[in-house]
Design a protein around this motif. Structure first.
Motif, PDB file in Angstrom:
ATOM      1  N   ILE A  37       0.841  -1.207   0.000  1.00  0.00           N
ATOM      2  CA  ILE A  37       0.000   0.000   0.000  1.00  0.00           C
ATOM      3  C   ILE A  37       0.874   1.254   0.000  1.00  0.00           C
ATOM      4  CG2 ILE A  37      -1.532   1.391   1.467  1.00  0.00           C
ATOM      5  CD1 ILE A  37      -3.055  -1.188   2.077  1.00  0.00           C
ATOM      6  N   SER A  38       1.919   1.266   0.811  1.00  0.00           N
ATOM      7  CA  SER A  38       2.837   2.412   0.847  1.00  0.00           C
ATOM      8  C   SER A  38       3.438   2.663  -0.523  1.00  0.00           C
ATOM      9  CB  SER A  38       3.951   2.171   1.857  1.00  0.00           C
ATOM     10  OG  SER A  38       3.421   2.072   3.147  1.00  0.00           O
ATOM     11  N   LYS A  39       3.848   1.589  -1.177  1.00  0.00           N
ATOM     12  CA  LYS A  39       4.449   1.697  -2.509  1.00  0.00           C
ATOM     13  C   LYS A  39       3.428   2.222  -3.519  1.00  0.00           C
ATOM     14  CE  LYS A  39       7.003  -0.995  -5.885  1.00  0.00           C
ATOM     15  NZ  LYS A  39       6.486  -1.928  -6.864  1.00  0.00           N
ATOM     16  N   LEU A  40       2.220   1.676  -3.494  1.00  0.00           N
ATOM     17  CA  LEU A  40       1.181   2.093  -4.433  1.00  0.00           C
ATOM     18  C   LEU A  40       0.771   3.548  -4.211  1.00  0.00           C
ATOM     19  CD1 LEU A  40      -1.100  -1.099  -4.462  1.00  0.00           C
ATOM     20  CD2 LEU A  40       0.359  -0.301  -6.315  1.00  0.00           C
ATOM     21  N   LYS A  41       0.776   3.989  -2.945  1.00  0.00           N
ATOM     22  CA  LYS A  41       0.448   5.391  -2.647  1.00  0.00           C
ATOM     23  C   LYS A  41       1.494   6.327  -3.239  1.00  0.00           C
ATOM     24  CE  LYS A  41      -0.962   7.231   1.206  1.00  0.00           C
ATOM     25  NZ  LYS A  41      -1.085   7.513   2.639  1.00  0.00           N
ATOM     26  N   LYS A  42       2.783   5.965  -3.088  1.00  0.00           N
ATOM     27  CA  LYS A  42       3.869   6.789  -3.641  1.00  0.00           C
ATOM     28  C   LYS A  42       3.767   6.873  -5.162  1.00  0.00           C
ATOM     29  CE  LYS A  42       7.177   6.025   0.055  1.00  0.00           C
ATOM     30  NZ  LYS A  42       8.190   5.099   0.539  1.00  0.00           N
ATOM     31  N   GLU A  43       3.344   5.768  -5.783  1.00  0.00           N
ATOM     32  CA  GLU A  43       3.208   5.718  -7.246  1.00  0.00           C
ATOM     33  C   GLU A  43       1.925   6.408  -7.719  1.00  0.00           C
ATOM     34  OE1 GLU A  43       3.443   1.569  -8.252  1.00  0.00           O
ATOM     35  OE2 GLU A  43       5.559   1.439  -7.686  1.00  0.00           O
ATOM     36  N   GLY A  44       1.045   6.761  -6.785  1.00  0.00           N
ATOM     37  CA  GLY A  44      -0.199   7.444  -7.133  1.00  0.00           C
ATOM     38  C   GLY A  44      -1.280   6.523  -7.661  1.00  0.00           C
ATOM     39  N   LYS A  45      -1.133   5.221  -7.458  1.00  0.00           N
ATOM     40  CA  LYS A  45      -2.120   4.265  -7.966  1.00  0.00           C
ATOM     41  C   LYS A  45      -3.322   4.124  -7.036  1.00  0.00           C
ATOM     42  CE  LYS A  45       1.153   1.628 -10.702  1.00  0.00           C
ATOM     43  NZ  LYS A  45       1.868   0.356 -10.853  1.00  0.00           N
ATOM     44  N   ILE A  46      -3.119   4.406  -5.740  1.00  0.00           N
ATOM     45  CA  ILE A  46      -4.235   4.395  -4.797  1.00  0.00           C
ATOM     46  C   ILE A  46      -4.190   5.665  -3.952  1.00  0.00           C
ATOM     47  CG2 ILE A  46      -4.397   1.866  -4.687  1.00  0.00           C
ATOM     48  CD1 ILE A  46      -2.988   1.983  -1.964  1.00  0.00           C
ATOM     49  N   THR A  47      -5.332   5.989  -3.338  1.00  0.00           N
ATOM     50  CA  THR A  47      -5.411   7.183  -2.501  1.00  0.00           C
ATOM     51  C   THR A  47      -5.917   6.809  -1.114  1.00  0.00           C
ATOM     52  OG1 THR A  47      -7.668   7.613  -3.236  1.00  0.00           O
ATOM     53  CG2 THR A  47      -5.901   8.722  -4.451  1.00  0.00           C
ATOM     54  N   SER A  48      -5.793   7.732  -0.197  1.00  0.00           N
ATOM     55  CA  SER A  48      -6.299   7.533   1.156  1.00  0.00           C
ATOM     56  C   SER A  48      -7.290   8.654   1.464  1.00  0.00           C
ATOM     57  CB  SER A  48      -5.136   7.563   2.148  1.00  0.00           C
ATOM     58  OG  SER A  48      -5.604   7.353   3.441  1.00  0.00           O
ATOM     59  N   PRO A  49      -8.605   8.389   1.245  1.00  0.00           N
ATOM     60  CA  PRO A  49      -9.610   9.436   1.472  1.00  0.00           C
ATOM     61  C   PRO A  49      -9.712   9.861   2.929  1.00  0.00           C
ATOM     62  CG  PRO A  49     -10.654   7.324   0.998  1.00  0.00           C
ATOM     63  CD  PRO A  49      -9.181   7.134   0.791  1.00  0.00           C
ATOM     64  N   LYS A  50      -9.441   8.940   3.856  1.00  0.00           N
ATOM     65  CA  LYS A  50      -9.349   9.297   5.273  1.00  0.00           C
ATOM     66  C   LYS A  50      -8.319   8.387   5.922  1.00  0.00           C
ATOM     67  CE  LYS A  50     -13.495   6.673   6.511  1.00  0.00           C
ATOM     68  NZ  LYS A  50     -14.784   6.696   7.148  1.00  0.00           N
ATOM     69  N   ARG A  51      -7.844   8.773   7.077  1.00  0.00           N
ATOM     70  CA  ARG A  51      -6.750   8.063   7.751  1.00  0.00           C
ATOM     71  C   ARG A  51      -7.019   6.560   7.864  1.00  0.00           C
ATOM     72  NH1 ARG A  51      -4.709   7.455  13.191  1.00  0.00           N
ATOM     73  NH2 ARG A  51      -2.448   7.560  13.088  1.00  0.00           N
ATOM     74  N   CYS A  52      -6.048   5.765   7.437  1.00  0.00           N
ATOM     75  CA  CYS A  52      -6.086   4.303   7.509  1.00  0.00           C
ATOM     76  C   CYS A  52      -7.059   3.634   6.537  1.00  0.00           C
ATOM     77  CB  CYS A  52      -6.362   3.813   8.936  1.00  0.00           C
ATOM     78  SG  CYS A  52      -5.053   4.287  10.072  1.00  0.00           S
ATOM     79  N   TYR A  53      -7.658   4.391   5.657  1.00  0.00           N
ATOM     80  CA  TYR A  53      -8.539   3.821   4.633  1.00  0.00           C
ATOM     81  C   TYR A  53      -7.939   4.091   3.263  1.00  0.00           C
ATOM     82  CZ  TYR A  53     -12.367   2.853   7.863  1.00  0.00           C
ATOM     83  OH  TYR A  53     -13.128   2.342   8.886  1.00  0.00           O
ATOM     84  N   TYR A  54      -8.107   3.126   2.361  1.00  0.00           N
ATOM     85  CA  TYR A  54      -7.509   3.255   1.023  1.00  0.00           C
ATOM     86  C   TYR A  54      -8.521   2.923  -0.063  1.00  0.00           C
ATOM     87  CZ  TYR A  54      -3.482   3.226   4.022  1.00  0.00           C
ATOM     88  OH  TYR A  54      -2.605   3.522   5.014  1.00  0.00           O
ATOM     89  N   SER A  55      -8.392   3.610  -1.196  1.00  0.00           N
ATOM     90  CA  SER A  55      -9.240   3.321  -2.350  1.00  0.00           C
ATOM     91  C   SER A  55      -8.441   3.559  -3.629  1.00  0.00           C
ATOM     92  CB  SER A  55     -10.512   4.144  -2.330  1.00  0.00           C
ATOM     93  OG  SER A  55     -10.196   5.508  -2.515  1.00  0.00           O
ATOM     94  N   VAL A  56      -8.996   3.077  -4.750  1.00  0.00           N
ATOM     95  CA  VAL A  56      -8.296   3.199  -6.031  1.00  0.00           C
ATOM     96  C   VAL A  56      -8.452   4.593  -6.589  1.00  0.00           C
ATOM     97  CG1 VAL A  56      -7.818   2.012  -8.185  1.00  0.00           C
ATOM     98  CG2 VAL A  56      -9.181   0.870  -6.475  1.00  0.00           C
TER      99      VAL A  56
END
Length: 56
Positions: A37-56
């Motif tokens: 998840i950390s890697k995908l966030k850095k690459e901009g493939k996923i986002t975190s709309p609120k703390r500890c939650y992730y979406s595409v």
């Protein structure tokens, strides 16, 4: 590949998920999912709309 698996789980969920939920749905270890998840966030493939939650 596990990155694609996580993205697929998030797409199918249709809502933001916690790391633990993603790990359960993908059948993976939550620590491993956290790293990906950390890697995908850095690459901009996923986002975190609120703390500890992730979406595409």
């Amino acid at each position: 590949m596990s990155e694609e698996k996580i993205i697929e789980v998030l797409k199918n969920a249709g809502k933001p998920l916690k790391t633990k939920e993603i790990a359960e749905l993908a059948g993976m270890d939550s620590k491993e999912v956290s790293k990906i998840i950390s890697k995908l966030k850095k690459e901009g493939k996923i986002t975190s709309p609120k703390r500890c939650y992730y979406s595409v």
